[in-house]
Scaffold this motif. Sequence first.
Motif, short mmCIF file in Angstrom:
data_model
loop_
_atom_site.label_atom_id
_atom_site.label_comp_id
_atom_site.label_asym_id
_atom_site.label_seq_id
_atom_site.Cartn_x
_atom_site.Cartn_y
_atom_site.Cartn_z
N LYS A 1 107.25 69.85 -5.96
CA LYS A 1 106.02 69.92 -5.18
C LYS A 1 106.26 70.56 -3.82
CE LYS A 1 103.63 66.37 -7.74
NZ LYS A 1 104.59 66.40 -8.85
N SER A 2 107.48 70.51 -3.36
CA SER A 2 107.81 71.34 -2.20
C SER A 2 109.01 72.20 -2.59
CB SER A 2 108.11 70.47 -0.98
OG SER A 2 109.05 69.48 -1.30
N ALA A 3 109.44 73.05 -1.67
CA ALA A 3 110.50 74.01 -2.02
C ALA A 3 111.79 73.29 -2.43
CB ALA A 3 110.77 74.92 -0.82
N ARG A 4 112.48 73.84 -3.42
CA ARG A 4 113.76 73.26 -3.84
C ARG A 4 114.87 74.19 -3.39
NH1 ARG A 4 114.67 69.34 -8.46
NH2 ARG A 4 116.55 69.53 -7.23
N SER A 5 115.97 73.57 -2.93
CA SER A 5 117.03 74.46 -2.47
C SER A 5 117.82 75.00 -3.66
CB SER A 5 117.93 73.77 -1.45
OG SER A 5 118.22 72.47 -1.87
N PHE A 6 118.29 76.21 -3.49
CA PHE A 6 118.95 76.96 -4.54
C PHE A 6 120.36 77.24 -4.03
CE2 PHE A 6 119.57 80.65 -7.33
CZ PHE A 6 118.81 80.30 -8.45
N PRO B 1 126.36 87.90 0.78
CA PRO B 1 126.78 88.08 -0.61
C PRO B 1 125.59 88.18 -1.58
CG PRO B 1 128.09 86.38 0.44
CD PRO B 1 127.04 86.77 1.42
N GLY B 2 124.54 87.40 -1.30
CA GLY B 2 123.36 87.45 -2.16
C GLY B 2 122.69 88.82 -2.12
N TYR C 1 117.45 83.71 -0.45
CA TYR C 1 116.76 82.84 0.50
C TYR C 1 117.19 81.38 0.41
CZ TYR C 1 113.83 86.95 0.76
OH TYR C 1 113.38 88.21 0.89
N GLY C 2 117.99 81.05 -0.61
CA GLY C 2 118.47 79.68 -0.72
C GLY C 2 117.39 78.68 -1.10
N ASN D 1 103.81 86.14 8.93
CA ASN D 1 102.83 85.79 7.92
C ASN D 1 103.37 84.60 7.14
OD1 ASN D 1 101.35 85.63 5.60
ND2 ASN D 1 101.54 87.79 5.07
N PRO D 2 102.69 83.44 7.22
CA PRO D 2 103.27 82.23 6.60
C PRO D 2 103.38 82.30 5.08
CG PRO D 2 101.22 81.73 7.78
CD PRO D 2 101.44 83.19 7.92
N ASP D 3 102.80 83.31 4.45
CA ASP D 3 102.91 83.40 3.00
C ASP D 3 104.24 83.96 2.54
OD1 ASP D 3 100.45 82.38 2.43
OD2 ASP D 3 99.44 84.31 2.63
N THR D 4 105.01 84.51 3.45
CA THR D 4 106.22 85.18 3.00
C THR D 4 107.45 84.37 3.37
OG1 THR D 4 107.52 87.19 3.16
CG2 THR D 4 106.27 86.57 5.10
N LYS D 5 108.55 84.66 2.72
CA LYS D 5 109.81 84.01 3.06
C LYS D 5 110.81 85.06 3.49
CE LYS D 5 108.35 80.09 2.56
NZ LYS D 5 107.94 79.45 1.34
N ASP D 6 110.40 86.32 3.47
CA ASP D 6 111.34 87.36 3.85
C ASP D 6 111.14 87.70 5.31
OD1 ASP D 6 113.20 89.65 2.51
OD2 ASP D 6 112.21 90.29 4.33
#
Lengths: 309, 416
Positions: free
Chosen positions: A124-129, A146-147, A218-219, B225-230
């Motif tokens: 339900k919220s972001a999960r770390s990778f 590295p990613g 992005y982890g 922009n809060p929709d992005t993660k980059d």
Amino acid sequence: MHELPQQLVNGLLLGSMYGLIAIGYTMVYGIVQLINFAHGEIFMTGGFGALTVWLWLPAGTSVWAALPLMLIGAIFVSTTIAIGAERFAYRPLRGAPRLAPLITAIGLSLALQQAVWAWYPEAKSARSFPELPGGSIHIGSVTMQPGDIFLLITAPICMVALGYFVMKTRIGRGMQATAQDPDTAKLMGINTDRVIVVAFAIGAAFAGIAAVARGLKYGQIDFRMGFILGLKAFTAAVLGGIGNIYGAMIGGVVLGLAESMATAYINDVPGMDKLGGQSWADVWAFVLLIVVLLVRPQGLLGERVADRA
Amino acid sequence: MRQRSLIAITAALTAGALTLTACGSRDDKDDGDEAGGGTTVVIGVDAPLTGELSALGLGIRNSVDLATKQANEKKYVDGVTFKIEALDDQGQPSSGQTNATKLVADKDVLGAVGPLNSSVAESMQKVFDDAKLVQVSPANTNPALTQGPDWNGGKKERPYKSYFRTATTDAIQGPFAAQYLYNKAKKKKVFVVDDKKTYGAGLAATFKDEFTKLGGKVVGTEHINPDTKDFGAVATKIRNSDADLVYYGGEYPQAGPLSKQMKQAGSKAPLVGGDGIYSADFIKLSGKQGVGDYATSVGQPVEELPSAKEFIANYKKAGFKEAYEAYGGYSYDSAWAIIEAVKKVVDDNDGKLPDDARAKVIDAMKDVSFDGVTGKVSFDEYGDATNKQLTVYQVKTTDPKSGWKPVESGTYTGTN
């Protein structure tokens, strides 16, 4: 301008990810003229497939060792869902007006998103990778993780492999034939159903790889990540010329570069200081799309085709 | 031409789908104990129970639930059983407004706790005010919500009489952070980033004002922009700006990745934010790059207050799956403020709820005063908490549960 090389690399990385996902849109569109809007969610489920594999592995496994297994997990989940979607959601509608499968696609996209939301533990919220170990790499003024290297190596390999597959193998040629004229291709003995399934599967496999790349970069992954990225990838496919596989990759890279350049430099253009920055990046990316479509309606690499409808 | 129109329809449908996902909220009804009999009073809860901000939202819901359970257990208000009705706003103003309408329609609802986001609160205030239903937010920090849009221009005016909050405002949170970082942490060059939302932009602006007033320099600003993660491009700009501090006005789903990416890009500056990033999830998302980052949050750390010991013990005993997070104590106190107001209304009316209970509850809120989890709970003439304590926290380890450590608590002393 001393940050230019870094910004180019940033754009290239973002664009490679768009491109990998865009291939799924473009292949399916090229063969069955369907915009598979569930593709973004297929990408997202791939990420959760990889995460599941990672969680199954004993704690302390090195990410490098786990990576091949995670890729297999991602590809397995995304292709299974894509093939299932093709078989049960799209094939029954193949003769129907084009709007019908499109609506199904959007429904499927919401269903997949909500399914992960509801059933994947703690999704339900972001999960770390997991992230690839190792420090950042410096080449001149450019810093990369590295990613990032994983993404920069994987994207071209995927492209070359796909190009080889479509040009040189039997089923690849069957794809080209089906794309040109499905009825005649069928008369010539091509199993078009199989060709279509393969197109879905390849697109989904690439989406799975992209999902792992995104997780590593992005982890984190979350159940909503497919929506925006899917939309951007679709844009990239249209930009590159929908139906053209190299176009998808080029469209992705152009879009990524446009976003990163817009963030970095529009502010510096006299009179534009209010219209720059990251919050405007999407706007400029879409302005670019509109301009390209006005000048070249078929997209950067698309061919002008006679309307078949 | 068919194909061209297909693209157009597709675009329209996409927009539709976007709205749909945003509104895909769910009701999460939690039936409290019905054992007490008599009248049932429902306390509404509105918070993001799913989506990116759900860690904070679930902490709010659970804490309100705990408050009502305790009130029932103690039979605090004679003949009244409290229940909660928790609605999910997913951090979206449109969902918040729908939820407010829903709560207003239920005659048993005599007060609502929430929401988390200031932008959501903006969409709910009028709905609640028209229905004379009291709303107490444990988390909204935008000053305009209680003091009107001109609060910074010296003309304070309370827009809605039904709105109260137990959290203190950004008018002091931003400057408090600026004073600590400039005077104590000796940071002089800041890069300011915000997400353009009501909360984030407001907070970033108050920080920037105070930081420059103290003599600090703003070496760059950026809106994301809060929709992005980059945030690759932004991270590169930050690195090249040579800032020794990055202030982020916004919430942890973006702050975590931003902190990670700017440090991967080579920046040594810590990221600082407000209570919107003070969450265990921030540590999860920023990983080892987040160590050293700061956040300010309202009040004193709950764990350090003697008044909170009981709350923490009860919370543990109640067996909630999720942590109480940054706003647990404030949510508990918000719910208790409503309970206290209901008690007064019932007591003044010979042990029964009057017909105009909602309006009476709003009146009673003005005089509410009790020792809560977060200290003394009472409201000033704007509906703001009179408790103006703030704390600076820093990430010390990568353990999400215990990584945030308080470094300084205090009350903001204005320079203006």
